[in-house]
Design a protein around this motif. Structure first.
Motif, PDB file in Angstrom:
ATOM      1  N   SER A   1       0.840  -1.201   0.000  1.00  0.00           N
ATOM      2  CA  SER A   1       0.000   0.000   0.000  1.00  0.00           C
ATOM      3  C   SER A   1       0.877   1.254   0.000  1.00  0.00           C
ATOM      4  O   SER A   1       1.127   1.857   1.033  1.00  0.00           O
ATOM      5  CB  SER A   1      -0.938  -0.004   1.210  1.00  0.00           C
TER       6      SER A   1
ATOM      7  N   ASP B   1       2.832   1.505  -6.662  1.00  0.00           N
ATOM      8  CA  ASP B   1       1.945   0.995  -7.699  1.00  0.00           C
ATOM      9  C   ASP B   1       2.638   1.039  -9.064  1.00  0.00           C
ATOM     10  O   ASP B   1       2.669   0.051  -9.797  1.00  0.00           O
ATOM     11  CB  ASP B   1       0.664   1.835  -7.728  1.00  0.00           C
TER      12      ASP B   1
ATOM     13  N   TYR C   1      -5.218  -0.919  -2.401  1.00  0.00           N
ATOM     14  CA  TYR C   1      -4.122  -1.644  -3.056  1.00  0.00           C
ATOM     15  C   TYR C   1      -4.385  -3.138  -3.222  1.00  0.00           C
ATOM     16  O   TYR C   1      -3.467  -3.902  -3.480  1.00  0.00           O
ATOM     17  CB  TYR C   1      -2.821  -1.370  -2.295  1.00  0.00           C
TER      18      TYR C   1
END
Length: 843
Positions: free
Chosen positions: A402, A407, A751
């Motif tokens: 997260s 990402d 996430y």
């Protein structure tokens, strides 16, 4: 003639400086104080009094004094250098870096500032930058023994022992009688296999400085390693003679005496070692506990020593608790190995240390160079470097990562490794760290439900690789481990044809592949079998219940690996009395077993937490989804949490099972029902008269980022399928900071695809305000026991409403939440009970 104040300043300062130079520090401090009494803006008096404070160990005072000098005149490089020393000793390394860099800006040839800067970088686990600055110091002062010594120590820690030995020898050429250099050179030579030379330098160090017992112990260890225990005994006894409580010396002496046949002597010193271990461990823990409220960095240092000396559940739990505290961020970089273990084994709930672990990860030079990743690819050499970061691997295999920048990093890693796998043929080298990284990435992608976006071309590559693997499996051709890791990064391996799975499971693979196959093939098969065996307690007929059931059958929520309680389980009543001391509540007879229902258990993470936190429970856990129940039972069984009765049931029909409960726990469930109040009433129908209930409901006031994100999703026409959710996530990540919806990207649930669906795309959701909840409680004759909320919120309530000692007035809480909508972090979580009738004792 009348003397001026400046004349007195100069005379007094000269006197104080003379005392300082003679080493009369207390007298010098008093002298500088006299100067400052006459002239509080005397920069050099402030500076030099700060230097005295550093020498005397009064580091906070030093920072204050030299800091005031810098405010008056920031152009003096020595002030920045000395305050950098103080900040470094306080482990405030970012500030140490800033001031040493400023000292170098003011005096470019300031070798000592380069040295101090390197020390701070080394303490922050930034060895490459530290080494560069040590080399800068050496270039400015080529005959600096200290520079050679520091460079040698650093490269030795980096495993470059031959280079370290060269610098130690250069340092000894400048100072032949420096005992620590001889000792460390011996360590480097021992690592290089040059044992006789190592022994010679260890013995020389111990002779030069008899108080350096580390050298004596090293000499003993090295002599024992080469089969000369009699000589080793002499050095161990030397160390014990200088330091009777030298634990490692007693251990080494016990081992050497055993080899020499002195059984009783060996037993005596082994007993001494065990005693010293216990005493040292206990002293470290006691000192650490005393520091918890203030010096968390010092507490961490002591707990690591205790854990390294005699590790057990207590030392692990204490270390974990400190690392989970956000105040640990300035110090956590020194505990990367402990964080990695705490995530994998685990030592607690891994989510509690995600933020601090990510903060440490971001300090990695290669990781920081690769984020934010805007190119969609990463150089394979950088990936090979990242693959050696054990903490990163631990993060990948423990929880969804997260981290906003993470990402893009994961997407780029996956695309780069896919291209690498496309080129890999059976027989391509499958050893080493890079394959471990690729398999860990595939495990991460499975844990996050393949939340990462990809374009059509990238997905087609993954599909073609899947087809290549299936064809090889069908024909008996050779397969590559790289193919398995790449495919598992884009789609679950258990979705492959059955014959492919059988071939994969029957084929020997390199070590990193086995846990990937277990996670993506073996465990899902087992969970499905377990799920089918779960008894059905009620029918699931309500339309909304069936929709919610379908969502969780497709996306069990959340995926998790393991959690461990940091303390021994306590009776449930003791927990309530400790948490809510004024509530006077106990849901059952003292000492009796309590029937505890978890209504909406999902994949069992909450079940595991309850089972490890409370003792004396008969646990029943129900859910709509068999897939989730199979996951839950598999996980809790694997953790050894037996005796949990799982069942498929609809809360609306819970009354039909013919049972009642002392405690009912329904967190984050009721607000997903068509009529949450009806669900709550159904649960109350099976709550015993003295029972209590924990409820968690979405807050209408506190969910503003979620509401903003849901509004954006609706405006852009996204549906609830996986690809639309992935595209919506990319849109949210691309929003400018400050946009109302961007805050959801800081939530853990963002996430993982299943958790993101639950957060932003749920088929059914209600949000409430505290006045509505108060109305329900009044209508059904319930009373508040208390909120489970952060300590800061409770403290604020107590300061604002001191008359309500129990902190249960919902009108007051509503007033506070209107002032601070984030007070409850978007969800109310609270305990209630039936209101006692007149004459009936509460609880």
């Amino acid at each position: 003639m009348v003397k001026s104040v400046s004349d007195d300043d100069a005379r007094l300062f000269a006197d104080a400086l003379s005392l300082h130079q003679r080493g009369e520090l207390r007298e010098a401090d008093a002298g500088y104080a006299k100067v400052l009494a006459l002239n509080p803006r005397h920069v050099e008096a402030l500076h030099h009094r700060g230097i005295v404070a550093i020498t005397l160990g009064s580091l906070d005072a030093a920072v204050d004094l030299i800091g005031r000098a810098i405010v008056l005149d920031g152009s003096i490089p020595e002030c920045h250098y000395h305050i950098g020393i103080a900040f470094g000793a306080l482990r405030r390394f970012d500030e140490a870096l800033k001031h040493n860099r400023r000292a170098i800006e003011l005096r470019p040839g300031y070798a000592a500032a380069y040295m101090n800067l390197a020390n701070a970088l080394k303490a922050q686990q930034r060895p490459t930058e530290a080494l560069a600055n040590y080399r800068s110091a050496l270039a400015l002062q080529p005959r600096s023994c200290e520079s050679h010594y520091n460079i040698a120590n650093l490269v030795a820690e980096m495993g470059r022992h031959d280079e370290a030995a060269g610098h130690y020898r250069l340092a000894l050429g400048l100072n032949p009688d420096h005992a620590p250099t001889h000792n460390n050179l011996g360590t480097a030579l021992k690592a290089l296999g040059q044992r006789e030379d190592a022994i010679r330098h260890f013995e020389r160090a111990a002779t030069l400085d008899p108080a350096l017992i580390e050298a004596a112990v090293n000499a003993g260890d090295a002599l024992r390693d080469v089969g000369r225990p009699a000589e080793a005994i002499r050095w161990y006894r030397h160390a014990i003679g200088r330091h009777p409580n030298a634990l490692v010396a007693h251990q080494g002496l016990a081992a050497a005496l055993k080899v020499e046949g002195d059984v009783s002597g060996a037993a005596f010193h082994q007993e001494q070692a065990q005693r010293l271990k216990r005493e040292f461990r206990g002293a470290c823990i006691a000192q650490a506990r005393a520091l918890f409220g203030g010096d968390l960095g010092g507490a961490l240092t002591l707990l690591k020593r205790a854990n390294d000396t005699a590790e057990d559940a207590e030392t692990r739990a204490l270390l974990f608790g400190c690392l989970a505290d956000q105040r640990s961020l300035p110090y956590a970089h020194a505990y990367g190995a402990e964080l990695a273990r705490a995530l994998i084994e685990p030592w607690g709930d891994p989510r509690d240390i995600l933020n601090v672990s990510i903060a440490v990860l971001r300090r990695d030079p290669t990781v920081s160079r690769c984020v934010p990743c805007t190119t969609g690819a990463i150089d394979i050499a950088d990936l090979a470097e990242i693959a050696r970061n054990r903490l990163f691997l631990a993060l990948l295999v423990s929880e969804p990562l997260s981290w906003i920048d993470g990402d893009g990093l994961l997407r780029a890693m996956r695309a780069t490794l896919l291209d690498f796998a496309m080129q890999a043929m059976p027989g391509t080298s499958e050893d080493g760290d890079l394959l471990a990284l690729h398999c860990a990435l595939a495990r991460q992608c499975f844990l996050n439900d393949y939340v990462l976006s990809s374009d059509a071309a990238e997905r087609q590559k993954a599909v073609s690789l899947r087809d290549r693997l299936a064809a090889a499996a069908a024909t008996g051709a050779a397969m590559s481990a790289w193919w398995i890791a790449a495919i598992g990064s884009y789609m679950p391996l258990h979705a492959l044809p059955a014959e492919t799975l059988d071939r994969l499971l029957a084929t020997p693979w390199p070590d990193p592949v086995a846990p990937l196959l277990a996670l993506q093939i073996t465990e899902p098969r087992h969970q499905a079998r377990i799920g089918e065996s779960i008894p059905s307690l009620t029918a699931v007929e309500d339309r909304t219940s069936r929709l919610v059931q379908q969502q969780y059958e497709q996306s069990p929520y959340p995926r998790w690996r393991a959690i461990r309680a940091m303390t021994a389980p306590v009776p449930f009543g003791s927990y309530l009395r400790s948490r809510f001391p004024l509530a006077n509540v106990d849901p059952g007879d003292a000492g009796s077993m309590l029937d505890y229902l978890i209504a909406g258990c999902g994949t069992g993470r909450h079940v595991a937490a309850v089972a490890q936190t409370f003792s004396g429970l008969r646990l029943t856990a129900i859910d709509l989804s068999r897939t989730s129940l199979g996951y839950a039972k598999t996980m809790t069984d694997a953790m050894g949490l037996s005796g949990i009765a799982y069942g498929q049931a609809d809360i609306l029909k819970i009354g039909s099972i013919g049972r009642s409960f002392d405690v009912i726990d329904s967190c984050g469930v009721l607000h997903h029902m068509a009529e949450p109040w009806a669900g709550w009433c159904a649960l109350l129908s099976v709550l015993r008269p003295h029972g209590c209930m924990r409820v968690a409901l979405y807050s209408a006031l506190g969910g503003s980022p979620v509401t903003a994100a849901q509004r954006l999703i609706g405006e852009r026409g996204y549906g609830r399928d996986d690809d639309d959710m992935r595209r919506a996530r990319l849109d949210i990540l691309a929003l400018p900071d400050g946009h109302p919806a961007k805050a959801v990207a800081h939530m853990v649930d963002f996430y993982s695809l299943s958790e993101c669906r639950d957060l932003l795309f749920h088929v059914q959701e209600h949000k409430y305000g505290l006045p509505e909840i108060a109305g329900f409680l009044a209508e059904h004759d319930l009373e508040m026991i208390g909120f489970e909320v952060e300590a800061t919120a409770l403290q604020r309530y107590g300061q604002t409403f001191p008359a309500d000692a129990g902190k249960t007035d919902l009108a007051n809480w509503h007033s506070l939440e209107q002032q601070d909508p984030d007070l409850f972090k978007s969800m109310y979580q609270f305990w209630v009970r039936r209101r006692p009738t007149r004459g009936q004792p509460p609880g």
